[in-house]
Design a protein around this motif. Structure first.
Motif, PDB file in Angstrom:
ATOM      1  N   ARG A  55      12.597  -4.305   9.374  1.00 16.30           N
ATOM      2  CA  ARG A  55      12.600  -5.718   8.964  1.00 16.30           C
ATOM      3  C   ARG A  55      12.010  -5.880   7.564  1.00 16.30           C
ATOM      4  N   GLN A  56      10.912  -5.196   7.304  1.00 16.28           N
ATOM      5  CA  GLN A  56      10.282  -5.277   5.974  1.00 16.28           C
ATOM      6  C   GLN A  56      11.206  -4.733   4.898  1.00 16.28           C
ATOM      7  N   TRP A  57      11.820  -3.593   5.181  1.00 16.03           N
ATOM      8  CA  TRP A  57      12.692  -2.975   4.185  1.00 16.03           C
ATOM      9  C   TRP A  57      13.957  -3.797   3.955  1.00 16.03           C
ATOM     10  N   GLU A  58      14.510  -4.371   5.007  1.00 14.20           N
ATOM     11  CA  GLU A  58      15.710  -5.199   4.850  1.00 14.20           C
ATOM     12  C   GLU A  58      15.416  -6.435   4.008  1.00 14.20           C
ATOM     13  N   GLU A  59      14.164  -6.892   4.031  1.00 14.70           N
ATOM     14  CA  GLU A  59      13.767  -8.045   3.228  1.00 14.70           C
ATOM     15  C   GLU A  59      13.306  -7.640   1.829  1.00 14.70           C
ATOM     16  N   GLY A  60      13.431  -6.353   1.521  1.00 15.48           N
ATOM     17  CA  GLY A  60      13.079  -5.875   0.195  1.00 15.48           C
ATOM     18  C   GLY A  60      11.593  -5.762  -0.051  1.00 15.48           C
ATOM     19  N   ARG A  61      10.816  -5.632   1.028  1.00 15.48           N
ATOM     20  CA  ARG A  61       9.360  -5.564   0.897  1.00 15.48           C
ATOM     21  C   ARG A  61       8.842  -4.207   1.346  1.00 15.48           C
ATOM     22  N   SER A  62       7.653  -3.888   0.893  1.00 16.19           N
ATOM     23  CA  SER A  62       6.980  -2.676   1.369  1.00 16.19           C
ATOM     24  C   SER A  62       6.505  -2.903   2.796  1.00 16.19           C
ATOM     25  N   SER A  63       6.514  -1.852   3.582  1.00 10.71           N
ATOM     26  CA  SER A  63       6.014  -1.933   4.954  1.00 10.71           C
ATOM     27  C   SER A  63       4.509  -1.683   5.034  1.00 10.71           C
ATOM     28  N   LEU A  64       3.875  -1.417   3.882  1.00 14.16           N
ATOM     29  CA  LEU A  64       2.446  -1.134   3.829  1.00 14.16           C
ATOM     30  C   LEU A  64       1.695  -2.318   3.246  1.00 14.16           C
ATOM     31  N   ARG A  65       0.426  -2.403   3.550  1.00 11.82           N
ATOM     32  CA  ARG A  65      -0.436  -3.393   2.920  1.00 11.82           C
ATOM     33  C   ARG A  65      -0.675  -2.998   1.470  1.00 11.82           C
ATOM     34  N   PRO A  66      -0.990  -3.959   0.613  1.00  8.93           N
ATOM     35  CA  PRO A  66      -1.361  -3.608  -0.760  1.00  8.93           C
ATOM     36  C   PRO A  66      -2.609  -2.736  -0.766  1.00  8.93           C
ATOM     37  N   GLU A  67      -2.850  -2.084  -1.869  1.00 11.22           N
ATOM     38  CA  GLU A  67      -4.080  -1.320  -2.015  1.00 11.22           C
ATOM     39  C   GLU A  67      -5.261  -2.227  -1.708  1.00 11.22           C
ATOM     40  N   PRO A  68      -6.250  -1.748  -0.923  1.00 16.03           N
ATOM     41  CA  PRO A  68      -7.385  -2.602  -0.559  1.00 16.03           C
ATOM     42  C   PRO A  68      -8.194  -2.984  -1.787  1.00 16.03           C
ATOM     43  N   PRO A  69      -8.827  -4.157  -1.749  1.00 18.51           N
ATOM     44  CA  PRO A  69      -9.676  -4.556  -2.870  1.00 18.51           C
ATOM     45  C   PRO A  69     -10.877  -3.638  -2.992  1.00 18.51           C
ATOM     46  N   SER A  70     -11.582  -3.757  -4.082  1.00 19.15           N
ATOM     47  CA  SER A  70     -12.769  -2.940  -4.309  1.00 19.15           C
ATOM     48  C   SER A  70     -13.764  -3.124  -3.190  1.00 19.15           C
ATOM     49  N   ALA A  71     -14.467  -2.041  -2.855  1.00 19.33           N
ATOM     50  CA  ALA A  71     -15.484  -2.122  -1.802  1.00 19.33           C
ATOM     51  C   ALA A  71     -16.619  -3.047  -2.189  1.00 19.33           C
ATOM     52  N   ALA A  72     -16.706  -3.388  -3.471  1.00 21.73           N
ATOM     53  CA  ALA A  72     -17.757  -4.306  -3.901  1.00 21.73           C
ATOM     54  C   ALA A  72     -17.499  -5.727  -3.420  1.00 21.73           C
ATOM     55  N   VAL A  73     -16.229  -6.020  -3.060  1.00 19.10           N
ATOM     56  CA  VAL A  73     -15.906  -7.339  -2.531  1.00 19.10           C
ATOM     57  C   VAL A  73     -16.440  -7.416  -1.107  1.00 19.10           C
ATOM     58  N   ALA A  74     -17.216  -8.432  -0.798  1.00 18.68           N
ATOM     59  CA  ALA A  74     -17.865  -8.507   0.512  1.00 18.68           C
ATOM     60  C   ALA A  74     -16.951  -9.150   1.536  1.00 18.68           C
ATOM     61  N   GLY A  75     -17.086  -8.698   2.779  1.00 17.90           N
ATOM     62  CA  GLY A  75     -16.454  -9.366   3.906  1.00 17.90           C
ATOM     63  C   GLY A  75     -15.010  -8.947   4.130  1.00 17.90           C
ATOM     64  N   GLY A  76     -14.480  -9.382   5.288  1.00 21.37           N
ATOM     65  CA  GLY A  76     -13.080  -9.182   5.618  1.00 21.37           C
ATOM     66  C   GLY A  76     -12.678  -7.726   5.615  1.00 21.37           C
ATOM     67  N   ARG A  77     -11.400  -7.481   5.288  1.00 17.86           N
ATOM     68  CA  ARG A  77     -10.877  -6.122   5.335  1.00 17.86           C
ATOM     69  C   ARG A  77     -11.466  -5.258   4.238  1.00 17.86           C
TER      70      ARG A  77
END
Length: 366
Positions: free
Chosen positions: A307-329
């Motif tokens: 489904r992701q590929w048919e919609e022209g999108r990557s099936s992976l999440r973007p590179e994670p933000p810097s570990a210096a960013v607090a909270g969440g993923r």
């Protein structure tokens, strides 16, 4: 939940029990990122753990209590997904074959063989690394719980998975070679922070069944379904990678499974599951439940990627933000990136230790 868990794991283990966890996001369990990531972290404490986490957390009340509550939600979701399949013990092997024959999963293998771009194939291998770098381990929990013919059959299958005791032939090592050939990081758990819930669910399903003796039949049924549906897709994966220019090092993992799983499927259906069901008639239906769950989760995994590929999108999440960013993923990804990888600290295969690009090709594999 995953952020709260990783915050706790950075401290010393304690005896504080977990409070009741939130009711959930309302998402289907296969697409609930917080549920699947939290479960994966809890389970990983009983596999290789995390470099910066005290091993005492594995059985600390906070972790075991949280895992128990999440497993209840996970198991309920699976029971909603898969209907019970009544079966007589003597008919388990035949019913497994019928179940596999009737499965109409998405054409992921055909897509990878014929149409996938190089980047899409790399994404597929990235997803699969979450499972294939620990490949046989979840099913090995069943070995000490079995006896007789079923135990012998499982050991025969697992011995092949572990390369008959030869490092360079272990299936996880063959997959590392595929990853290196595609320019991917072959570190254990390297891409956990990039994959969606359904990819983690593939691994978490095996851990749920493997960790609990009450799910022994389901664990065996899951293994059987995987072996019985593996040979043809792996042939297609190998051919797809050759189409994209992959050499024998890159395709060896897939090529190995074409032959090995053609043998394993007979052992798994008859000698393993058939023998187990005859010795444990009350667990015969569990074997079929585990197999059906495996097929259902794999099908949703395939549909999600396509489904992701048919919609022209990557099936992976973007590179994670810097570990210096607090909270969440960001906070969770920081912990996940420290998954223990002993092979990178002096215990790697010789080709890895000496940074040899060819990797496993340096060994004589016969």
């Amino acid at each position: 939940m995953s952020s709260a868990l990783t915050a706790r794991l950075r401290s010393e283990p304690d005896e504080v029990a977990v409070a009741p966890v939130p009711a959930g996001t309302g998402l289907p369990v296969l697409h609930d990122d917080d549920l699947q990531l939290t479960l994966w972290i809890c389970y990983e404490l009983s596999y290789r753990g995390f470099d910066d986490v005290d091993a005492g957390w594995e059985d600390a009340p906070f972790v075991t209590g949280l895992r128990r509550q999440l497993e209840d939600r996970w198991a309920k979701g699976l029971q909603d997904l898969v209907a019970p399949i009544p079966v007589e013990p003597d008919a388990v092997a035949r019913t497994l074959a019928d179940l596999v024959r009737a499965d109409e999963g998405p054409p992921l293998a055909k897509f990878l063989q014929r149409r996938a771009s190089g980047e899409q194939f790399r994404e597929f291998v990235t997803h699969r690394s979450v499972y294939h770098l620990k490949e046989a381990d979840p099913h090995s929990w069943a070995i000490p719980r079995l006896s007789g013919a079923a135990k012998a059959a499982l050991i025969e299958i697992q011995a092949d998975e572990y390369g008959q005791g030869r490092l360079e032939r272990m299936h996880s090592e063959l997959f590392r070679a595929t990853m290196r050939s595609l320019g991917l990081d072959d570190g254990y758990g390297a891409y956990v922070d990039r994959v969606p819930a359904v990819t983690l669910a593939v691994s978490n399903l095996m851990s749920l069944f493997g960790f609990h003796r009450r799910w022994l039949g389901a664990s065996l049924g899951h293994l059987a379904a995987f072996e019985m549906t593996s040979s043809l897709p792996n042939r297609r994966y190998g051919n797809g990678l050759r189409r994209l220019g992959g050499d024998t090092t890159a395709t060896r993992f897939f090529d190995e499974h074409v032959e090995a799983d053609a043998v394993h499927e007979q052992i798994a259906a008859h000698d393993l599951c058939g023998s187990f069901a005859r010795e444990n008639p009350a667990a015969a239906a569990d074997v079929l439940f585990g197999a059906a769950c495996g097929l259902a989760v794999e099908a949703e995994f395939g549909r999600t990627l396509l489904r992701q590929w048919e919609e022209g999108r990557s099936s992976l999440r973007p590179e994670p933000p810097s570990a210096a960013v607090a909270g969440g993923r960001a906070e969770t990804a920081d912990l996940v990136s420290t998954v223990a990888e002993r092979l990178h600290s002096g215990k790697a295969a010789p080709a890895q230790r000496h940074d040899t690009a060819a990797g496993i090709d340096d060994f004589a594999v016969c």
